[in-house]
Structures are given as C-alpha cells and as structure tokens.
Design a protein around this motif. Sequence first.
Motif, PDB file in Angstrom:
ATOM      1  N   GLY A 278       0.824  -1.192   0.000  1.00 27.53           N
ATOM      2  CA  GLY A 278       0.000   0.000   0.000  1.00 27.53           C
ATOM      3  C   GLY A 278       0.862   1.247   0.000  1.00 27.53           C
ATOM      4  O   GLY A 278       2.088   1.180  -0.131  1.00 27.53           O
ATOM      5  N   ASN A 279       0.239   2.376   0.160  1.00 31.39           N
ATOM      6  CA  ASN A 279       0.936   3.653   0.213  1.00 31.39           C
ATOM      7  C   ASN A 279       1.673   3.767   1.544  1.00 31.39           C
ATOM      8  O   ASN A 279       1.053   3.708   2.603  1.00 31.39           O
ATOM      9  CB  ASN A 279      -0.073   4.795   0.077  1.00 31.39           C
ATOM     10  N   PRO A 280       3.017   3.935   1.523  1.00 25.86           N
ATOM     11  CA  PRO A 280       3.768   4.016   2.784  1.00 25.86           C
ATOM     12  C   PRO A 280       3.318   5.145   3.690  1.00 25.86           C
ATOM     13  O   PRO A 280       3.514   5.085   4.907  1.00 25.86           O
ATOM     14  CB  PRO A 280       5.211   4.239   2.302  1.00 25.86           C
ATOM     15  N   ALA A 281       2.717   6.187   3.111  1.00 32.56           N
ATOM     16  CA  ALA A 281       2.260   7.319   3.917  1.00 32.56           C
ATOM     17  C   ALA A 281       0.884   7.078   4.541  1.00 32.56           C
ATOM     18  O   ALA A 281       0.430   7.874   5.369  1.00 32.56           O
ATOM     19  CB  ALA A 281       2.209   8.580   3.057  1.00 32.56           C
ATOM     20  N   ASP A 282       0.239   5.988   4.162  1.00 32.03           N
ATOM     21  CA  ASP A 282      -1.094   5.682   4.669  1.00 32.03           C
ATOM     22  C   ASP A 282      -1.001   5.194   6.114  1.00 32.03           C
ATOM     23  O   ASP A 282      -0.217   4.302   6.422  1.00 32.03           O
ATOM     24  CB  ASP A 282      -1.727   4.605   3.790  1.00 32.03           C
ATOM     25  N   THR A 283      -1.792   5.760   7.003  1.00 34.22           N
ATOM     26  CA  THR A 283      -1.771   5.371   8.412  1.00 34.22           C
ATOM     27  C   THR A 283      -2.898   4.399   8.766  1.00 34.22           C
ATOM     28  O   THR A 283      -3.151   4.145   9.943  1.00 34.22           O
ATOM     29  CB  THR A 283      -1.882   6.612   9.307  1.00 34.22           C
ATOM     30  N   THR A 284      -3.557   3.841   7.762  1.00 37.79           N
ATOM     31  CA  THR A 284      -4.620   2.869   8.010  1.00 37.79           C
ATOM     32  C   THR A 284      -4.068   1.676   8.778  1.00 37.79           C
ATOM     33  O   THR A 284      -3.009   1.149   8.456  1.00 37.79           O
ATOM     34  CB  THR A 284      -5.227   2.377   6.686  1.00 37.79           C
ATOM     35  N   ALA A 285      -4.777   1.224   9.801  1.00 33.01           N
ATOM     36  CA  ALA A 285      -4.341   0.074  10.592  1.00 33.01           C
ATOM     37  C   ALA A 285      -4.378  -1.187   9.735  1.00 33.01           C
ATOM     38  O   ALA A 285      -5.224  -1.341   8.847  1.00 33.01           O
ATOM     39  CB  ALA A 285      -5.238  -0.094  11.813  1.00 33.01           C
ATOM     40  N   SER A 286      -3.461  -2.105  10.032  1.00 31.50           N
ATOM     41  CA  SER A 286      -3.349  -3.332   9.236  1.00 31.50           C
ATOM     42  C   SER A 286      -4.615  -4.170   9.269  1.00 31.50           C
ATOM     43  O   SER A 286      -4.869  -4.933   8.338  1.00 31.50           O
ATOM     44  CB  SER A 286      -2.151  -4.163   9.713  1.00 31.50           C
ATOM     45  N   ILE A 287      -5.438  -4.028  10.320  1.00 34.08           N
ATOM     46  CA  ILE A 287      -6.665  -4.821  10.394  1.00 34.08           C
ATOM     47  C   ILE A 287      -7.682  -4.385   9.345  1.00 34.08           C
ATOM     48  O   ILE A 287      -8.677  -5.079   9.123  1.00 34.08           O
ATOM     49  CB  ILE A 287      -7.307  -4.762  11.800  1.00 34.08           C
ATOM     50  N   ARG A 288      -7.426  -3.252   8.676  1.00 35.64           N
ATOM     51  CA  ARG A 288      -8.346  -2.781   7.637  1.00 35.64           C
ATOM     52  C   ARG A 288      -7.757  -2.859   6.233  1.00 35.64           C
ATOM     53  O   ARG A 288      -8.328  -2.329   5.284  1.00 35.64           O
ATOM     54  CB  ARG A 288      -8.794  -1.352   7.942  1.00 35.64           C
ATOM     55  N   TYR A 289      -6.640  -3.545   6.086  1.00 40.54           N
ATOM     56  CA  TYR A 289      -6.045  -3.682   4.751  1.00 40.54           C
ATOM     57  C   TYR A 289      -6.921  -4.506   3.821  1.00 40.54           C
ATOM     58  O   TYR A 289      -6.832  -4.377   2.598  1.00 40.54           O
ATOM     59  CB  TYR A 289      -4.658  -4.322   4.841  1.00 40.54           C
ATOM     60  N   ASP A 290      -7.779  -5.368   4.388  1.00 41.32           N
ATOM     61  CA  ASP A 290      -8.675  -6.151   3.544  1.00 41.32           C
ATOM     62  C   ASP A 290      -9.625  -5.232   2.770  1.00 41.32           C
ATOM     63  O   ASP A 290      -9.977  -5.509   1.620  1.00 41.32           O
ATOM     64  CB  ASP A 290      -9.453  -7.173   4.369  1.00 41.32           C
ATOM     65  N   GLN A 291     -10.032  -4.134   3.390  1.00 40.47           N
ATOM     66  CA  GLN A 291     -10.920  -3.185   2.720  1.00 40.47           C
ATOM     67  C   GLN A 291     -10.211  -2.512   1.552  1.00 40.47           C
ATOM     68  O   GLN A 291     -10.793  -2.309   0.483  1.00 40.47           O
ATOM     69  CB  GLN A 291     -11.400  -2.143   3.727  1.00 40.47           C
ATOM     70  N   GLN A 292      -8.936  -2.178   1.735  1.00 37.14           N
ATOM     71  CA  GLN A 292      -8.154  -1.581   0.650  1.00 37.14           C
ATOM     72  C   GLN A 292      -7.929  -2.589  -0.468  1.00 37.14           C
ATOM     73  O   GLN A 292      -7.977  -2.239  -1.649  1.00 37.14           O
ATOM     74  CB  GLN A 292      -6.826  -1.070   1.191  1.00 37.14           C
ATOM     75  N   TYR A 293      -7.699  -3.849  -0.090  1.00 41.97           N
ATOM     76  CA  TYR A 293      -7.517  -4.900  -1.099  1.00 41.97           C
ATOM     77  C   TYR A 293      -8.779  -5.048  -1.947  1.00 41.97           C
ATOM     78  O   TYR A 293      -8.704  -5.092  -3.186  1.00 41.97           O
ATOM     79  CB  TYR A 293      -7.178  -6.213  -0.400  1.00 41.97           C
ATOM     80  N   MET A 294      -9.935  -5.106  -1.297  1.00 39.07           N
ATOM     81  CA  MET A 294     -11.192  -5.276  -2.028  1.00 39.07           C
ATOM     82  C   MET A 294     -11.516  -4.041  -2.869  1.00 39.07           C
ATOM     83  O   MET A 294     -12.176  -4.148  -3.901  1.00 39.07           O
ATOM     84  CB  MET A 294     -12.327  -5.577  -1.041  1.00 39.07           C
ATOM     85  N   ALA A 295     -11.030  -2.875  -2.456  1.00 40.46           N
ATOM     86  CA  ALA A 295     -11.255  -1.644  -3.225  1.00 40.46           C
ATOM     87  C   ALA A 295     -10.194  -1.456  -4.299  1.00 40.46           C
ATOM     88  O   ALA A 295     -10.167  -0.416  -4.973  1.00 40.46           O
ATOM     89  CB  ALA A 295     -11.261  -0.446  -2.277  1.00 40.46           C
ATOM     90  N   LYS A 296      -9.306  -2.456  -4.447  1.00 39.94           N
ATOM     91  CA  LYS A 296      -8.227  -2.442  -5.444  1.00 39.94           C
ATOM     92  C   LYS A 296      -7.290  -1.236  -5.260  1.00 39.94           C
ATOM     93  O   LYS A 296      -6.839  -0.617  -6.222  1.00 39.94           O
ATOM     94  CB  LYS A 296      -8.803  -2.464  -6.866  1.00 39.94           C
ATOM     95  N   GLN A 297      -7.021  -0.936  -3.993  1.00 40.65           N
ATOM     96  CA  GLN A 297      -6.121   0.165  -3.674  1.00 40.65           C
ATOM     97  C   GLN A 297      -4.695  -0.317  -3.371  1.00 40.65           C
ATOM     98  O   GLN A 297      -3.826   0.492  -3.060  1.00 40.65           O
ATOM     99  CB  GLN A 297      -6.667   0.945  -2.472  1.00 40.65           C
ATOM    100  N   LEU A 298      -4.478  -1.627  -3.433  1.00 43.64           N
ATOM    101  CA  LEU A 298      -3.164  -2.196  -3.175  1.00 43.64           C
ATOM    102  C   LEU A 298      -2.550  -2.687  -4.482  1.00 43.64           C
ATOM    103  O   LEU A 298      -3.258  -3.157  -5.380  1.00 43.64           O
ATOM    104  CB  LEU A 298      -3.257  -3.351  -2.172  1.00 43.64           C
ATOM    105  N   THR A 299      -1.229  -2.617  -4.569  1.00 41.51           N
ATOM    106  CA  THR A 299      -0.509  -3.016  -5.775  1.00 41.51           C
ATOM    107  C   THR A 299       0.304  -4.270  -5.504  1.00 41.51           C
ATOM    108  O   THR A 299       0.967  -4.380  -4.468  1.00 41.51           O
ATOM    109  CB  THR A 299       0.443  -1.888  -6.223  1.00 41.51           C
ATOM    110  N   GLU A 300       0.276  -5.218  -6.443  1.00 44.76           N
ATOM    111  CA  GLU A 300       1.088  -6.424  -6.258  1.00 44.76           C
ATOM    112  C   GLU A 300       2.568  -6.056  -6.276  1.00 44.76           C
ATOM    113  O   GLU A 300       3.049  -5.390  -7.192  1.00 44.76           O
ATOM    114  CB  GLU A 300       0.795  -7.453  -7.342  1.00 44.76           C
TER     115      GLU A 300
END
Length: 255
Positions: A218-240
């Motif tokens: 994800g974006n290194p500057a993003d302060t989202t907690a790791s327990i919510r990374y699934d939401q970013q994954y489903m929103a296609k906000q993460l890069t392989e």
Amino acid sequence: MKRFLTHLPTGLASPFPMIGLFLLLTVACQSGKNAQTLIDQAITAHGGDAWQGKQIEFDFRNFHLVLLQQGGQFRYERTHPDSTGTIIREVLTNDGLTRSLNGQPQVLDTAQAGKYSRAVNSVAYFVLLPFKLRDPAVLADYVGEATVDGQLYDKVRVRFRAEGGGKDHGDVFCYWFNQKTHTMDYLAYSEGGPRFRKAMNPQVVGGIRFQDYINYKGNPADTTASIRYDQQYMAKQLTELSRIENKNIRVLPIK
C-alpha cells in the motif's frame, strides 16, 4: 518483510491502551468468539502438530532452508552462494546466530548478528504460520468479521510481548481465518510499509499445509491500521509487489 524470534529476551511490553482494549473486549463478547480458539482451529486445519519433531526443507529464491522445531527448541539453517560462488551458511538457534563463508566461521558484531538473524527468521516465521501463533510472546485479539473475495472470515490481530518478542516486538499483524475451512488465507502487517498477503498454491506435504503468497503493498504514507487492509484490497487500492513462493518442500523426521 520481517518477523522476529519469540525466544529472545528483551524488555517489558508496553501497556495496551485501555480504550482499545475495551473496544476489543466488547467485540469479542458480542460475537462470542475467542482469538485463541480461532488460532487453534487454524493450526489444526494446517496440520496440527505434524510440524513438531520434523525437519522442513525448501528453496526460497536462491536460498535453501532447513527448519527444525522441537518443543521450545529450534534450529533454522539458510545456505546460498554469493556472486563469487562463495557458500554462505547461517544457522539460527535459541542460542543465537552463527555465519560461515565456505565453512570458515565469521566474527559478527551485534548489528550484523541482528541483521542476519532477522533475515533467516523472517522466512522461517511465515513458512511456519499459523503454528508460530502459539508462541508464548503472542498477544491475540478478535477484531470482527469480514467478507473477502466472497468468503466470510474471522479477523485476529496479533501483537507481541516485549519479553520474548524480539527486537521488532512492536509489529502488529492481522490474520484472516476462513469461517468454513479455518485456513489462514490472508495476513497483513505495517512495519516496513503496508503489506497484505493472499495465500495461493496450497499443498500438503508430510501432513502440513504449505502456502505461497501474493504480496501486495500500500501507500507508505497511509496510516490505516493493518486490520483494515482487507478493505483496501477489495477496493483495489493495493498493488502487487511480489510473489512469495517456496519450492521443493520436503518434510522428514528429525534424526
């Protein structure tokens, strides 16, 4: 990517904020679910105690690793050639790390020993999941349900006691356990940058379930907690970022 030895003594753990603890206890009480029960179910789904008393060998990139785990004792060995063909051998045990070049022992300072120890242990740690979640240093909390890729999951957040948690005991992980199969299908952590891993290519060798992973960033500057990374994954906000693949896996009894 890093994870540390849970057998190396350090200082005392920082107290968990009382408000966060109250919220987590409220979630757990409302759901009736317990983090340790979910971890135990996942361990059973991945092979139970089949990993105890076994020698696990595999190739990861240009490294060959041999992992031995017997009760609270472990021995992780990593060998690989460098660019000149010199064979580097690193052995990590409860007593520390030794490193040799073509069979000649090296003298390491504290920084070098720590660097190589974490490098060896990080690979071993992820291969031995979810079994490593039984380590005494683990502090696990149930943090709710989520639907990921059409499947329903229970989410468990894992922190680590400073005592036995190693240098990086401040790391926070999250694990997604499939409610039907109890397998650990996703995990996330934030140290070193936001990372979310999706399990792929499961295979059972010697009664143990091994998995490869697609590693997302994800974006290194993003302060989202790791327990919510699934939401970013489903929103296609993460890069392989990479593929974590272990090849030529063998499971043998410890001689």
